[in-house]
Design a protein around this motif. Structure first.
Motif, PDB file in Angstrom:
ATOM      1  N   VAL A 130       0.858  -1.180   0.000  1.00 43.52           N
ATOM      2  CA  VAL A 130       0.000   0.000   0.000  1.00 43.52           C
ATOM      3  C   VAL A 130       0.899   1.237   0.000  1.00 43.52           C
ATOM      4  CG1 VAL A 130      -1.750   1.312   1.258  1.00 43.52           C
ATOM      5  CG2 VAL A 130      -1.808  -1.195   1.265  1.00 43.52           C
ATOM      6  N   PHE A 131       0.688   2.131  -0.962  1.00 41.29           N
ATOM      7  CA  PHE A 131       1.493   3.351  -1.057  1.00 41.29           C
ATOM      8  C   PHE A 131       0.654   4.544  -0.625  1.00 41.29           C
ATOM      9  CE2 PHE A 131       3.000   7.009  -3.723  1.00 41.29           C
ATOM     10  CZ  PHE A 131       4.171   7.228  -3.013  1.00 41.29           C
ATOM     11  N   LEU A 132       1.186   5.335   0.317  1.00 39.83           N
ATOM     12  CA  LEU A 132       0.486   6.519   0.797  1.00 39.83           C
ATOM     13  C   LEU A 132       1.284   7.763   0.448  1.00 39.83           C
ATOM     14  CD1 LEU A 132       0.118   4.127   3.167  1.00 39.83           C
ATOM     15  CD2 LEU A 132      -1.338   5.921   4.115  1.00 39.83           C
ATOM     16  N   CYS A 133       0.626   8.705  -0.206  1.00 37.64           N
ATOM     17  CA  CYS A 133       1.246   9.989  -0.524  1.00 37.64           C
ATOM     18  C   CYS A 133       0.135  11.031  -0.562  1.00 37.64           C
ATOM     19  CB  CYS A 133       1.978   9.924  -1.861  1.00 37.64           C
ATOM     20  SG  CYS A 133       2.749  11.482  -2.324  1.00 37.64           S
ATOM     21  N   PHE A 134       0.264  12.067   0.254  1.00 31.78           N
ATOM     22  CA  PHE A 134      -0.796  13.066   0.369  1.00 31.78           C
ATOM     23  C   PHE A 134      -0.439  14.389  -0.304  1.00 31.78           C
ATOM     24  CE2 PHE A 134      -1.391  10.061   3.833  1.00 31.78           C
ATOM     25  CZ  PHE A 134      -2.736   9.776   3.725  1.00 31.78           C
ATOM     26  N   GLY A 135       0.506  14.353  -1.240  1.00 30.37           N
ATOM     27  CA  GLY A 135       0.816  15.543  -2.011  1.00 30.37           C
ATOM     28  C   GLY A 135       1.816  16.475  -1.339  1.00 30.37           C
ATOM     29  N   SER A 136       2.140  17.552  -2.048  1.00 30.52           N
ATOM     30  CA  SER A 136       3.198  18.455  -1.601  1.00 30.52           C
ATOM     31  C   SER A 136       2.828  19.228  -0.343  1.00 30.52           C
ATOM     32  CB  SER A 136       3.552  19.433  -2.720  1.00 30.52           C
ATOM     33  OG  SER A 136       2.401  20.147  -3.141  1.00 30.52           O
ATOM     34  N   THR A 137       1.544  19.358  -0.041  1.00 32.14           N
ATOM     35  CA  THR A 137       1.137  20.094   1.163  1.00 32.14           C
ATOM     36  C   THR A 137       0.427  19.189   2.158  1.00 32.14           C
ATOM     37  OG1 THR A 137      -0.960  20.760   0.135  1.00 32.14           O
ATOM     38  CG2 THR A 137       0.909  22.261  -0.115  1.00 32.14           C
ATOM     39  N   GLY A 138       0.515  17.899   1.950  1.00 32.24           N
ATOM     40  CA  GLY A 138      -0.215  16.957   2.801  1.00 32.24           C
ATOM     41  C   GLY A 138       0.542  16.544   4.043  1.00 32.24           C
ATOM     42  N   SER A 139       0.800  17.475   4.933  1.00 32.24           N
ATOM     43  CA  SER A 139       1.450  17.138   6.198  1.00 32.24           C
ATOM     44  C   SER A 139       0.396  17.033   7.297  1.00 32.24           C
ATOM     45  CB  SER A 139       2.496  18.197   6.571  1.00 32.24           C
ATOM     46  OG  SER A 139       1.888  19.458   6.748  1.00 32.24           O
ATOM     47  N   PHE A 140       0.750  16.336   8.382  1.00 30.06           N
ATOM     48  CA  PHE A 140      -0.203  16.084   9.454  1.00 30.06           C
ATOM     49  C   PHE A 140       0.418  16.438  10.806  1.00 30.06           C
ATOM     50  CE2 PHE A 140      -1.150  13.217   5.977  1.00 30.06           C
ATOM     51  CZ  PHE A 140      -2.518  13.371   5.814  1.00 30.06           C
ATOM     52  N   SER A 141      -0.428  16.557  11.784  1.00 29.97           N
ATOM     53  CA  SER A 141       0.054  16.782  13.139  1.00 29.97           C
ATOM     54  C   SER A 141       0.642  15.478  13.687  1.00 29.97           C
ATOM     55  CB  SER A 141      -1.092  17.248  14.040  1.00 29.97           C
ATOM     56  OG  SER A 141      -2.037  16.195  14.216  1.00 29.97           O
ATOM     57  N   VAL A 142       1.364  15.583  14.803  1.00 34.17           N
ATOM     58  CA  VAL A 142       1.942  14.392  15.430  1.00 34.17           C
ATOM     59  C   VAL A 142       0.849  13.384  15.773  1.00 34.17           C
ATOM     60  CG1 VAL A 142       3.145  13.566  17.476  1.00 34.17           C
ATOM     61  CG2 VAL A 142       3.935  15.633  16.327  1.00 34.17           C
ATOM     62  N   LYS A 143      -0.252  13.863  16.319  1.00 37.10           N
ATOM     63  CA  LYS A 143      -1.349  12.968  16.711  1.00 37.10           C
ATOM     64  C   LYS A 143      -1.908  12.244  15.491  1.00 37.10           C
ATOM     65  CE  LYS A 143      -5.813  12.866  19.101  1.00 37.10           C
ATOM     66  NZ  LYS A 143      -6.839  13.669  19.823  1.00 37.10           N
ATOM     67  N   GLN A 144      -2.096  12.966  14.382  1.00 37.06           N
ATOM     68  CA  GLN A 144      -2.648  12.350  13.180  1.00 37.06           C
ATOM     69  C   GLN A 144      -1.686  11.318  12.602  1.00 37.06           C
ATOM     70  OE1 GLN A 144      -3.268  16.110  11.130  1.00 37.06           O
ATOM     71  NE2 GLN A 144      -5.491  15.793  11.144  1.00 37.06           N
ATOM     72  N   VAL A 145      -0.404  11.665  12.578  1.00 38.14           N
ATOM     73  CA  VAL A 145       0.599  10.728  12.061  1.00 38.14           C
ATOM     74  C   VAL A 145       0.619   9.454  12.890  1.00 38.14           C
ATOM     75  CG1 VAL A 145       3.083  10.341  11.771  1.00 38.14           C
ATOM     76  CG2 VAL A 145       2.053  12.486  11.008  1.00 38.14           C
ATOM     77  N   THR A 146       0.546   9.614  14.200  1.00 33.25           N
ATOM     78  CA  THR A 146       0.561   8.455  15.089  1.00 33.25           C
ATOM     79  C   THR A 146      -0.639   7.556  14.845  1.00 33.25           C
ATOM     80  OG1 THR A 146       1.709   9.770  16.787  1.00 33.25           O
ATOM     81  CG2 THR A 146       0.638   7.735  17.500  1.00 33.25           C
ATOM     82  N   GLU A 147      -1.814   8.142  14.685  1.00 29.57           N
ATOM     83  CA  GLU A 147      -3.028   7.355  14.448  1.00 29.57           C
ATOM     84  C   GLU A 147      -2.946   6.605  13.120  1.00 29.57           C
ATOM     85  OE1 GLU A 147      -5.690   6.771  16.370  1.00 29.57           O
ATOM     86  OE2 GLU A 147      -4.688   7.852  17.991  1.00 29.57           O
ATOM     87  N   ILE A 148      -2.477   7.286  12.073  1.00 31.36           N
ATOM     88  CA  ILE A 148      -2.359   6.640  10.755  1.00 31.36           C
ATOM     89  C   ILE A 148      -1.346   5.510  10.810  1.00 31.36           C
ATOM     90  CG2 ILE A 148      -1.708   6.969   8.340  1.00 31.36           C
ATOM     91  CD1 ILE A 148      -2.694   9.867   8.595  1.00 31.36           C
TER      92      ILE A 148
END
Length: 203
Positions: free
Chosen positions: A158-176
């Motif tokens: 599975v490849f995940l890429c959310f684009g050039s502006t697709g950054s997340f908070s620490v909490k969101q990254v941890t959940e994903i």
């Protein structure tokens, strides 16, 4: 990318005009839809900022909620809507639009153009066009990543890429990351670091 003046000159001299669109087909349809909302339906985007409304955009298989729209559309006094509107107007005058995508990746979006839902000239998928010879922007572990991918069973990653502006908070990254790990599937994630540091996250 103000294409209208160039198209007008080309049309005046009878020169066929084509444009190479570097983003995907779905987002191209999004721009045309923004033009319709702003130019034909007089939608005020700043009033939609906290709305739960969803829009049926022909290049997307599912309705798109306004919370997924680029945030710049909702800024009061922002000229981005006019900018997108002008781009869409210029693209409509083209003899054809070449998009950096391919049918297997965006079949739904490309088919929506074939059905003439936007009433524009033909859209040609000509991608993916990649600058593989350039080392600029290449991940330092590129070779290791490619070797690992080659070793995996076909269609198993599975490849995940959310684009050039697709950054997340620490909490969101941890959940994903936790969800991916618990899924048991192999994955490769192009993770961009947000303003706050992401530490202790396995991906």
């Amino acid at each position: 990318m103000f294409v209208t003046p160039f198209v007008d000159v080309a049309n005046e001299f009878g020169v066929p005009s084509y444009v190479f669109y570097t983003s995907g087909a779905a987002f191209l349809g999004f721009k045309f839809y923004i033009q319709v909302l702003q130019g034909e339906q007089n939608v005020e985007f700043n009033e939609l900022k906290d709305s739960e409304a969803e829009f049926t955009i022909p290049t997307y298989a599912n309705p798109v909620p306004t919370k997924s729209f680029p945030p710049t559309l909702f800024r009061p006094g922002s000229e981005i809507v006019t900018f997108v509107n002008n781009i869409a107007k210029g693209l409509r005058k083209m003899r054809g639009i070449m998009v950096n995508t391919f049918s297997e990746l965006e079949s739904y979006a490309i088919d929506s153009f074939s059905n003439d839902k936007f009433q524009i000239r033909p859209v040609y998928p000509v991608g993916p066009i990649l600058d593989l010879a350039s080392s600029s922007g290449t991940h330092p572990n590129y070779d290791t990543i490619m070797r690992w991918l080659d070793e995996q069973p076909r269609s198993s990653v599975v490849f995940l890429c959310f684009g050039s502006t697709g950054s997340f908070s620490v909490k969101q990254v941890t959940e994903i990351a936790n969800a991916l790990e618990k899924s048991g599937h192999r994955f490769l994630w192009a993770l961009r670091r947000p303003g706050e540091q992401v530490e202790g996250v396995r991906a």
